[in-house]
Design a protein around this motif. Structure first.
Motif, PDB file in Angstrom:
ATOM      1  N   ALA A  89       3.937 -18.225   2.237  1.00  0.00           N
ATOM      2  CA  ALA A  89       5.204 -17.487   2.295  1.00  0.00           C
ATOM      3  C   ALA A  89       5.359 -16.555   1.090  1.00  0.00           C
ATOM      4  N   ASP A  90       4.928 -17.012  -0.092  1.00  0.00           N
ATOM      5  CA  ASP A  90       5.009 -16.164  -1.287  1.00  0.00           C
ATOM      6  C   ASP A  90       4.167 -14.900  -1.118  1.00  0.00           C
ATOM      7  N   LEU A  91       2.954 -15.071  -0.591  1.00  0.00           N
ATOM      8  CA  LEU A  91       2.082 -13.913  -0.384  1.00  0.00           C
ATOM      9  C   LEU A  91       2.638 -12.960   0.669  1.00  0.00           C
ATOM     10  N   LEU A  92       3.181 -13.525   1.748  1.00  0.00           N
ATOM     11  CA  LEU A  92       3.745 -12.664   2.795  1.00  0.00           C
ATOM     12  C   LEU A  92       4.984 -11.918   2.308  1.00  0.00           C
ATOM     13  N   THR A  93       5.710 -12.511   1.357  1.00  0.00           N
ATOM     14  CA  THR A  93       6.839 -11.796   0.752  1.00  0.00           C
ATOM     15  C   THR A  93       6.346 -10.540   0.048  1.00  0.00           C
ATOM     16  N   ASP A  94       5.224 -10.663  -0.668  1.00  0.00           N
ATOM     17  CA  ASP A  94       4.642  -9.495  -1.339  1.00  0.00           C
ATOM     18  C   ASP A  94       4.133  -8.479  -0.318  1.00  0.00           C
ATOM     19  N   VAL A  95       3.505  -8.962   0.757  1.00  0.00           N
ATOM     20  CA  VAL A  95       3.033  -8.057   1.799  1.00  0.00           C
ATOM     21  C   VAL A  95       4.208  -7.333   2.443  1.00  0.00           C
ATOM     22  N   ALA A  96       5.304  -8.056   2.680  1.00  0.00           N
ATOM     23  CA  ALA A  96       6.500  -7.447   3.278  1.00  0.00           C
ATOM     24  C   ALA A  96       7.054  -6.345   2.388  1.00  0.00           C
ATOM     25  N   ALA A  97       7.036  -6.567   1.077  1.00  0.00           N
ATOM     26  CA  ALA A  97       7.517  -5.538   0.152  1.00  0.00           C
ATOM     27  C   ALA A  97       6.628  -4.299   0.222  1.00  0.00           C
ATOM     28  N   ASP A  98       5.310  -4.518   0.303  1.00  0.00           N
ATOM     29  CA  ASP A  98       4.387  -3.392   0.445  1.00  0.00           C
ATOM     30  C   ASP A  98       4.612  -2.663   1.763  1.00  0.00           C
ATOM     31  N   LEU A  99       4.862  -3.414   2.838  1.00  0.00           N
ATOM     32  CA  LEU A  99       5.128  -2.778   4.134  1.00  0.00           C
ATOM     33  C   LEU A  99       6.402  -1.943   4.087  1.00  0.00           C
ATOM     34  N   ASP A 100       7.437  -2.467   3.462  1.00  0.00           N
ATOM     35  CA  ASP A 100       8.687  -1.710   3.332  1.00  0.00           C
ATOM     36  C   ASP A 100       8.445  -0.395   2.594  1.00  0.00           C
ATOM     37  N   GLU A 101       7.678  -0.458   1.519  1.00  0.00           N
ATOM     38  CA  GLU A 101       7.392   0.749   0.745  1.00  0.00           C
ATOM     39  C   GLU A 101       6.530   1.718   1.545  1.00  0.00           C
ATOM     40  N   THR A 102       5.590   1.192   2.325  1.00  0.00           N
ATOM     41  CA  THR A 102       4.731   2.042   3.148  1.00  0.00           C
ATOM     42  C   THR A 102       5.532   2.723   4.247  1.00  0.00           C
ATOM     43  N   VAL A 103       6.450   1.990   4.879  1.00  0.00           N
ATOM     44  CA  VAL A 103       7.326   2.585   5.895  1.00  0.00           C
ATOM     45  C   VAL A 103       8.157   3.694   5.274  1.00  0.00           C
ATOM     46  N   ARG A 104       8.703   3.439   4.064  1.00  0.00           N
ATOM     47  CA  ARG A 104       9.517   4.466   3.381  1.00  0.00           C
ATOM     48  C   ARG A 104       8.678   5.720   3.144  1.00  0.00           C
ATOM     49  N   ALA A 105       7.406   5.535   2.710  1.00  0.00           N
ATOM     50  CA  ALA A 105       6.541   6.677   2.438  1.00  0.00           C
ATOM     51  C   ALA A 105       6.225   7.446   3.725  1.00  0.00           C
ATOM     52  N   LEU A 106       5.975   6.738   4.810  1.00  0.00           N
ATOM     53  CA  LEU A 106       5.692   7.411   6.080  1.00  0.00           C
ATOM     54  C   LEU A 106       6.902   8.194   6.579  1.00  0.00           C
ATOM     55  N   ARG A 107       8.097   7.617   6.428  1.00  0.00           N
ATOM     56  CA  ARG A 107       9.309   8.345   6.822  1.00  0.00           C
ATOM     57  C   ARG A 107       9.466   9.610   5.983  1.00  0.00           C
TER      58      ARG A 107
END
Length: 361
Positions: free
Chosen positions: A232-250
């Motif tokens: 769960a700790d690792l997926l929290t970090d992955v989720a943060a990276d995904l959020d940032e990647t989505v922001r960059a794509l937008r």
């Protein structure tokens, strides 16, 4: 080691039993499903007959949630001189055994870092662990004799022993095994309701990413239930990276040039970080990763084609370091990618062309 008892005859237990039996160890097999144990015995993994007395080593190959209970039962009835388990998590089972008040001197937790998408004894092979890391988690209480028995098992399986702390092991496998499995499943889940026209475009990239998503969900529920916190700790970090990647794509969709540049920077950052992480993945035989050159050959999907290519490469004196196959959509053909040392690429290309192969640049 002359005798062993394997408790649990799934993929891992049966594969270990096959390796031991092939090296002359008398292996006794048992499972909560007697039919599964009989199947393993029929494959040559041992006998379903109960041992007449304590064996040298008891190997518990049960799901993580049941490891402590199975071990406790075996230890209380004196089934062996030494005990180990092969579950994919180590800290939890040991703490459960401690809570039961058992003497843990004759026990060591272990984890062979090998497996397949298929499960059960029919998927087992005696060489499943060959060349693969096998983690051992001894403590100050572990008997030297038990550690030696575990090392003997690893040697018989031709694996590579790696000594780690139990909790450090659990954090490590969360990073390199458990979290990637869930991410693979999340990607594969996008295909479930996708249009057929889109799915037909699947190539080697999506096959690579989703390959491990084919594993048995029941087995993975057991594994993840035993190691939920680190995953769960690792997926929290992955989720943060995904959020940032989505922001960059937008941002790349914006008509504002400054926002588009910011989006480009964000995507470049995640891609470069991916490059930096990927090069840390060990290469062949666990050595430092090396850069190979690809010689791509178009082949027909017919029996014997791969054997011919490998034979022709051997005649040219070229060692194939790795191989991948990309199957052509809608055609009985495929592109074989032969990874070789850079200096050997031109030699192999010329030799294969001379023998009539269609070599692609």
């Amino acid at each position: 080691m002359r005798t062993a008892l394997v408790i649990g005859t799934g993929l891992i237990g049966t594969s270990a039993a096959l390796a031991l039996a092939q090296r002359g160890v008398v292996v006794h097999l048992t499972d909560h499903d007697p039919e599964q144990a009989r199947t393993a015995a029929a494959l040559g993994a041992g006998t379903v007959e109960a041992p007449e007395g304590p064996v040298d080593l008891a190997i518990v190959a049960a799901p993580p949630a049941h490891v402590a209970g199975v071990l406790a039962d075996a230890m209380r009835r004196g089934a062996a001189r030494g005990y180990l388990d092969v579950a994919s998590v180590k800290g939890g089972p040991r703490r459960e055994l401690e809570a039961l008040g058992l003497d843990l001197a004759p026990y060591i937790g272990t984890h062979p870092m090998s497996g397949r998408e298929r499960s059960g004894p029919l998927a087992a092979t005696g060489d499943l662990f060959e060349g693969r890391p096998w983690v051992l988690t001894p403590t100050r209480d572990t008997d030297t004799e038990v550690l030696n028995l575990a090392l003997e098992l690893v040697s018989h399986c031709r694996a590579v022993p790696v000594v780690m702390d139990a909790d450090a092991h659990d954090r490590a496998v969360a990073l390199v095994s458990h979290m990637p499995h869930l991410v693979s499943s999340l990607v594969a889940a996008r295909l479930e309701n996708a249009e057929e026209a889109a799915v037909r475009l699947c190539g080697q990239g999506i096959r690579d990413v989703t390959r491990i998503a084919a594993s048995d969900p029941r087995m993975w529920i057991d594994i993840l239930s035993a190691n939920p916190g680190p995953v769960a700790d690792l997926l929290t970090d992955v989720a943060a990276d995904l959020d940032e990647t989505v922001r960059a794509l937008r941002a790349l969709q914006s008509s504002d040039e400054a926002k588009r540049l910011d989006g480009t920077s964000g995507i470049e950052d995640v891609l470069r970080r991916g490059n930096a992480g990927q090069v840390r993945v060990p290469g062949k035989h666990g050595s430092a990763p090396r850069v190979y050159e690809v010689v791509a050959v178009l082949i027909d999907d017919q029996p014997g084609q791969l054997a011919r290519i490998f034979a022709d490469a051997g005649r040219a004196g070229v060692n194939i370091e790795d191989v991948r196959i990309e199957h052509a959509t809608g055609q009985q053909a495929g592109l074989v990618q032969l990874m070789v040392e850079p200096k050997a690429a031109s030699v192999l290309s010329a030799a294969l062309r001379e023998r009539g192969w269609s070599v692609r640049q």
